[in-house]
Design an enzyme around this catalytic site. Structure first.
Site, PDB file in Angstrom:
ATOM      1  N   TYR A  72       0.838  -1.210   0.000  1.00  0.00           N
ATOM      2  CA  TYR A  72       0.000   0.000   0.000  1.00  0.00           C
ATOM      3  C   TYR A  72       0.869   1.254   0.000  1.00  0.00           C
ATOM      4  O   TYR A  72       0.641   2.191  -0.748  1.00  0.00           O
ATOM      5  CB  TYR A  72      -0.920  -0.007   1.228  1.00  0.00           C
ATOM      6  CG  TYR A  72      -1.959   1.099   1.206  1.00  0.00           C
ATOM      7  CD1 TYR A  72      -3.251   0.848   0.759  1.00  0.00           C
ATOM      8  CD2 TYR A  72      -1.643   2.404   1.612  1.00  0.00           C
ATOM      9  CE1 TYR A  72      -4.208   1.853   0.723  1.00  0.00           C
ATOM     10  CE2 TYR A  72      -2.583   3.413   1.570  1.00  0.00           C
ATOM     11  CZ  TYR A  72      -3.865   3.143   1.131  1.00  0.00           C
ATOM     12  OH  TYR A  72      -4.805   4.136   1.092  1.00  0.00           O
ATOM     13  N   PHE A 124      -7.126  19.575 -25.071  1.00  0.00           N
ATOM     14  CA  PHE A 124      -7.790  18.289 -25.278  1.00  0.00           C
ATOM     15  C   PHE A 124      -9.164  18.309 -24.607  1.00  0.00           C
ATOM     16  O   PHE A 124      -9.390  19.085 -23.682  1.00  0.00           O
ATOM     17  CB  PHE A 124      -6.908  17.172 -24.698  1.00  0.00           C
ATOM     18  CG  PHE A 124      -7.464  15.803 -24.931  1.00  0.00           C
ATOM     19  CD1 PHE A 124      -7.573  15.302 -26.218  1.00  0.00           C
ATOM     20  CD2 PHE A 124      -7.893  15.025 -23.881  1.00  0.00           C
ATOM     21  CE1 PHE A 124      -8.108  14.039 -26.436  1.00  0.00           C
ATOM     22  CE2 PHE A 124      -8.420  13.750 -24.097  1.00  0.00           C
ATOM     23  CZ  PHE A 124      -8.528  13.260 -25.375  1.00  0.00           C
ATOM     24  N   ASP A 125     -10.085  17.445 -25.061  1.00  0.00           N
ATOM     25  CA  ASP A 125     -11.466  17.540 -24.554  1.00  0.00           C
ATOM     26  C   ASP A 125     -11.601  17.350 -23.046  1.00  0.00           C
ATOM     27  O   ASP A 125     -12.336  18.080 -22.390  1.00  0.00           O
ATOM     28  CB  ASP A 125     -12.440  16.641 -25.343  1.00  0.00           C
ATOM     29  CG  ASP A 125     -12.029  15.177 -25.363  1.00  0.00           C
ATOM     30  OD1 ASP A 125     -10.878  14.873 -25.018  1.00  0.00           O
ATOM     31  OD2 ASP A 125     -12.853  14.336 -25.750  1.00  0.00           O
ATOM     32  N   ASP A 215       0.637  19.149 -21.210  1.00  0.00           N
ATOM     33  CA  ASP A 215      -0.239  17.989 -21.272  1.00  0.00           C
ATOM     34  C   ASP A 215       0.597  17.022 -22.101  1.00  0.00           C
ATOM     35  O   ASP A 215       0.709  17.155 -23.319  1.00  0.00           O
ATOM     36  CB  ASP A 215      -1.560  18.376 -21.955  1.00  0.00           C
ATOM     37  CG  ASP A 215      -2.495  17.190 -22.080  1.00  0.00           C
ATOM     38  OD1 ASP A 215      -2.033  16.056 -21.897  1.00  0.00           O
ATOM     39  OD2 ASP A 215      -3.680  17.403 -22.390  1.00  0.00           O
ATOM     40  N   ALA A 217       0.820  13.709 -22.842  1.00  0.00           N
ATOM     41  CA  ALA A 217       0.431  12.359 -23.292  1.00  0.00           C
ATOM     42  C   ALA A 217       1.327  11.804 -24.407  1.00  0.00           C
ATOM     43  O   ALA A 217       1.688  10.631 -24.397  1.00  0.00           O
ATOM     44  CB  ALA A 217      -1.024  12.363 -23.743  1.00  0.00           C
ATOM     45  N   LYS A 258      -0.921   6.574 -23.569  1.00  0.00           N
ATOM     46  CA  LYS A 258      -0.431   6.960 -24.890  1.00  0.00           C
ATOM     47  C   LYS A 258       1.044   6.564 -24.986  1.00  0.00           C
ATOM     48  O   LYS A 258       1.343   5.404 -25.166  1.00  0.00           O
ATOM     49  CB  LYS A 258      -0.614   8.466 -25.118  1.00  0.00           C
ATOM     50  CG  LYS A 258      -1.917   9.045 -24.573  1.00  0.00           C
ATOM     51  CD  LYS A 258      -3.141   8.626 -25.338  1.00  0.00           C
ATOM     52  CE  LYS A 258      -4.453   9.007 -24.669  1.00  0.00           C
ATOM     53  NZ  LYS A 258      -4.610  10.373 -24.224  1.00  0.00           N
ATOM     54  N   HIS A 450     -20.122  13.705 -26.579  1.00  0.00           N
ATOM     55  CA  HIS A 450     -19.786  12.780 -27.665  1.00  0.00           C
ATOM     56  C   HIS A 450     -19.694  11.325 -27.227  1.00  0.00           C
ATOM     57  O   HIS A 450     -19.909  10.422 -28.016  1.00  0.00           O
ATOM     58  CB  HIS A 450     -18.478  13.210 -28.341  1.00  0.00           C
ATOM     59  CG  HIS A 450     -17.320  13.304 -27.402  1.00  0.00           C
ATOM     60  ND1 HIS A 450     -17.194  14.310 -26.467  1.00  0.00           N
ATOM     61  CD2 HIS A 450     -16.246  12.497 -27.230  1.00  0.00           C
ATOM     62  CE1 HIS A 450     -16.077  14.117 -25.786  1.00  0.00           C
ATOM     63  NE2 HIS A 450     -15.486  13.036 -26.218  1.00  0.00           N
TER      64      HIS A 450
HETATM   65  C1  PLP Z   1      -5.824  11.075 -23.629  1.00  0.00           C
HETATM   66  C2  PLP Z   1      -5.490  12.444 -23.336  1.00  0.00           C
HETATM   67  C3  PLP Z   1      -5.827  13.035 -22.118  1.00  0.00           C
HETATM   68  C4  PLP Z   1      -6.658  12.325 -21.064  1.00  0.00           C
HETATM   69  O1  PLP Z   1      -6.074  11.143 -20.654  1.00  0.00           O
HETATM   70  P1  PLP Z   1      -6.919   9.854 -20.227  1.00  0.00           P
HETATM   71  O2  PLP Z   1      -5.855   8.888 -19.858  1.00  0.00           O
HETATM   72  O3  PLP Z   1      -7.723   9.438 -21.404  1.00  0.00           O
HETATM   73  O4  PLP Z   1      -7.769  10.233 -19.084  1.00  0.00           O
HETATM   74  C5  PLP Z   1      -5.420  14.338 -21.893  1.00  0.00           C
HETATM   75  N1  PLP Z   1      -4.747  15.027 -22.822  1.00  0.00           N
HETATM   76  C6  PLP Z   1      -4.406  14.488 -24.007  1.00  0.00           C
HETATM   77  C7  PLP Z   1      -3.645  15.296 -25.003  1.00  0.00           C
HETATM   78  C8  PLP Z   1      -4.778  13.202 -24.315  1.00  0.00           C
HETATM   79  O5  PLP Z   1      -4.470  12.696 -25.510  1.00  0.00           O
END
Ligand code: PLP
Length: 458
Positions: A72, A124-125, A215, A217, A258, A450
């Site tokens: 843990y 990003f969304d 961000d 990813a 990603k 969406h």
């Molecule tokens: C996928 C993604 C996110 C969100 O990540 P999740 O793991 O799907 O919650 C944030 N920003 C970008 C650019 C992404 O491609």
């Protein structure tokens, strides 16, 4: 002759996928309310919905799954991941989270409040969702070249420094808790941001005393583009480029699904102790204790290994090479795509593809449905449905681009699969002038509609 790229791995385990008939697919998509998120994956032949969490882990990552430490607190796997983040990203602090949006939720809880503005390059969304959920506003400062799918700008993810400075001048410093650079920029087409732009944005943020985060990813894919498109970096190795990229920011949120090639996972990386401590409170509240944050020990171990594999040059060359391969195929058929192709996906310009369909009838969604019916290929709309309604006026927002995204999972499909996808689109392109009616909304959620929206044929 110059040798072409070839995958720097071979296949040890396979998963069978099944073909279906057009008649079956027409039935299944209708039952799904014409929303491809609602399809069963068993009803999909080639799944290009997303590259998120859909990659194939390596044998070494699976070994890490077996040797993960499930304590843990103070798990060995946590420290393994901490060491990787320190070494690879040069960030001293990190918090594990179960995925990218969880990292946003935790960090934004510590940073963003009602009435704030958050500038960046096409957020990003989920990022935008987490900003708007806090009654703050995301301001898009992407360069105008990003919205011309035919222009060949090498770094369409770049921020426009003038637009950014205008935001910094218009709003008080206290209203701008952070600026976000998304690498690569998913929403504008998986387009990279140059090192020069990252450096200049960082200088501007410092001048105005504004925090800057990634961000992150697809940071590794972004680094590959810096190496291959930015002259002065052509002899710099990927990991040195990554280090330099992160040297310009105060922190990052990461969806490890990603570029870290795991099926679940995320983290926040931070430079300052103060913000780390503030965010830690929310991490414990929303995600879990500081040394696991919503992940199993084995997940952190596989993620640590994935960060090393995801930043290997030969892997990135084959990964991005496959995306470019699909893009070239589509161009051979004259299909309009976002150029140059980005890191993780090919984006088809649905507005140019379906010129006889009004925008109110969801052009990119209509194309996504046609592609599924044609060959069981699942892509995703990056257009009006995703852009959602304006939070104030509740009117539909019509984005500058109406795209069908074909996201390619990492290390999953072969180029034969890419040929199949291209042939499906070519068939639809041949009969594009007959596609004159689209869809209307039957049911939708108040935010991020969406994922669950239900449609009816016009
Ligand atoms: C996928 C993604 C996110 C969100 O990540 P999740 O793991 O799907 O919650 C944030 N920003 C970008 C650019 C992404 O491609």
């Amino acid at each position: 002759m110059e040798l072409p790229y070839a995958e720097p791995y071979k296949i040890k385990v396979i998963e069978n996928i099944r073909k279906s008939s057009r008649q079956e697919r027409e039935q299944w998509i209708k039952e799904s309310g014409y929303n491809l998120f609602k399809l069963r994956s068993d009803h999909v032949f080639i799944d290009l919905l997303t590259d998120s969490g859909t990659g194939a882990m390596s044998d070494e990552q699976w070994s890490e799954i077996m040797s993960g430490d499930e304590s843990y607190a103070g798990s060995r796997s946590y420290f393994k991941l901490l060491d990787t983040i320190n070494e690879l990203l040069g960030m001293p602090y990190f918090l594990p989270t179960h995925q990218g949006r969880a990292a946003e939720n935790v960090l934004f809880s510590a940073l963003i409040k009602k009435g704030d503005v958050v500038p960046g390059n096409s957020h990003f969304d989920t990022t935008k969702g987490h900003i708007e959920f806090r009654k703050a506003t995301a301001i898009d400062c992407t360069i105008d070249e990003a919205f011309d799918t035919k222009g060949l700008h090498p770094f369409k993810g770049n921020l426009d420094l003038q637009k950014l400075e205008d935001v910094f001048k218009k709003y008080q410093k206290e209203k701008i808790p952070v600026c976000i650079i998304t690498v690569t920029c998913n929403t504008s087409g998986g387009q990279p941001v140059s090192m020069k732009n990252i450096r200049e944005v960082s200088e501007l943020c410092k001048k105005y005393g504004i925090k800057l985060i990634f961000d992150a990813a697809r940071f590794a894919e972004n680094a590959f583009f810096i190496k291959t498109r930015e002259e002065e970096y052509k002899n710099v190795c990927i990991r040195d480029i990554v280090k330099e990229m992160f040297s310009y920011v105060d922190g990052a949120t990461m969806s490890s699904k990603k570029d870290a090639i795991v099926n679940i996972g995320g983290f926040i990386a931070l430079r300052e102790k103060e913000l780390f401590e503030k965010a830690s409170v929310y991490n414990i509240m929303f995600e879990g204790y500081l040394t696991y944050g919503g992940l199993a020990g084995r997940d952190m171990a596989a993620l640590s290994q994935g960060l090393w594999e995801g930043t290997n040059f030969h892997y990135l060359e084959s990964r991005i090479g496959q995306v470019a391969y699909l893009g070239e195929k589509l161009k051979e058929y004259n299909i309009p795509i976002q150029e140059p192709t980005g890191g993780h996906a090919v984006f088809v310009d649905a507005r140019l593809f379906l010129p006889n369909l009004p925008k109110e009838q969801f052009q990119a969604q209509t194309l996504a449905i046609e592609l599924y019916k044609e060959g069981g290929v699942r892509g995703v709309e990056i257009g009006t449905l995703l852009a959602d309604r304006d939070p104030q006026t509740r009117e539909n927002r019509y984005p500058k681009l109406e795209l069908l995204r074909l996201a390619i999972p990492r290390r999953v499909y072969t180029n034969n699969h890419m040929d199949y996808v291209a042939a499906c689109l070519a068939n639809i392109y041949d009969r594009r002038n007959d596609i004159t009616t689209g869809y209307k909304i039957a049911k939708e959620a108040p935010i991020m509609r969406h994922f669950t929206v239900e449609l009816e044929k016009m």
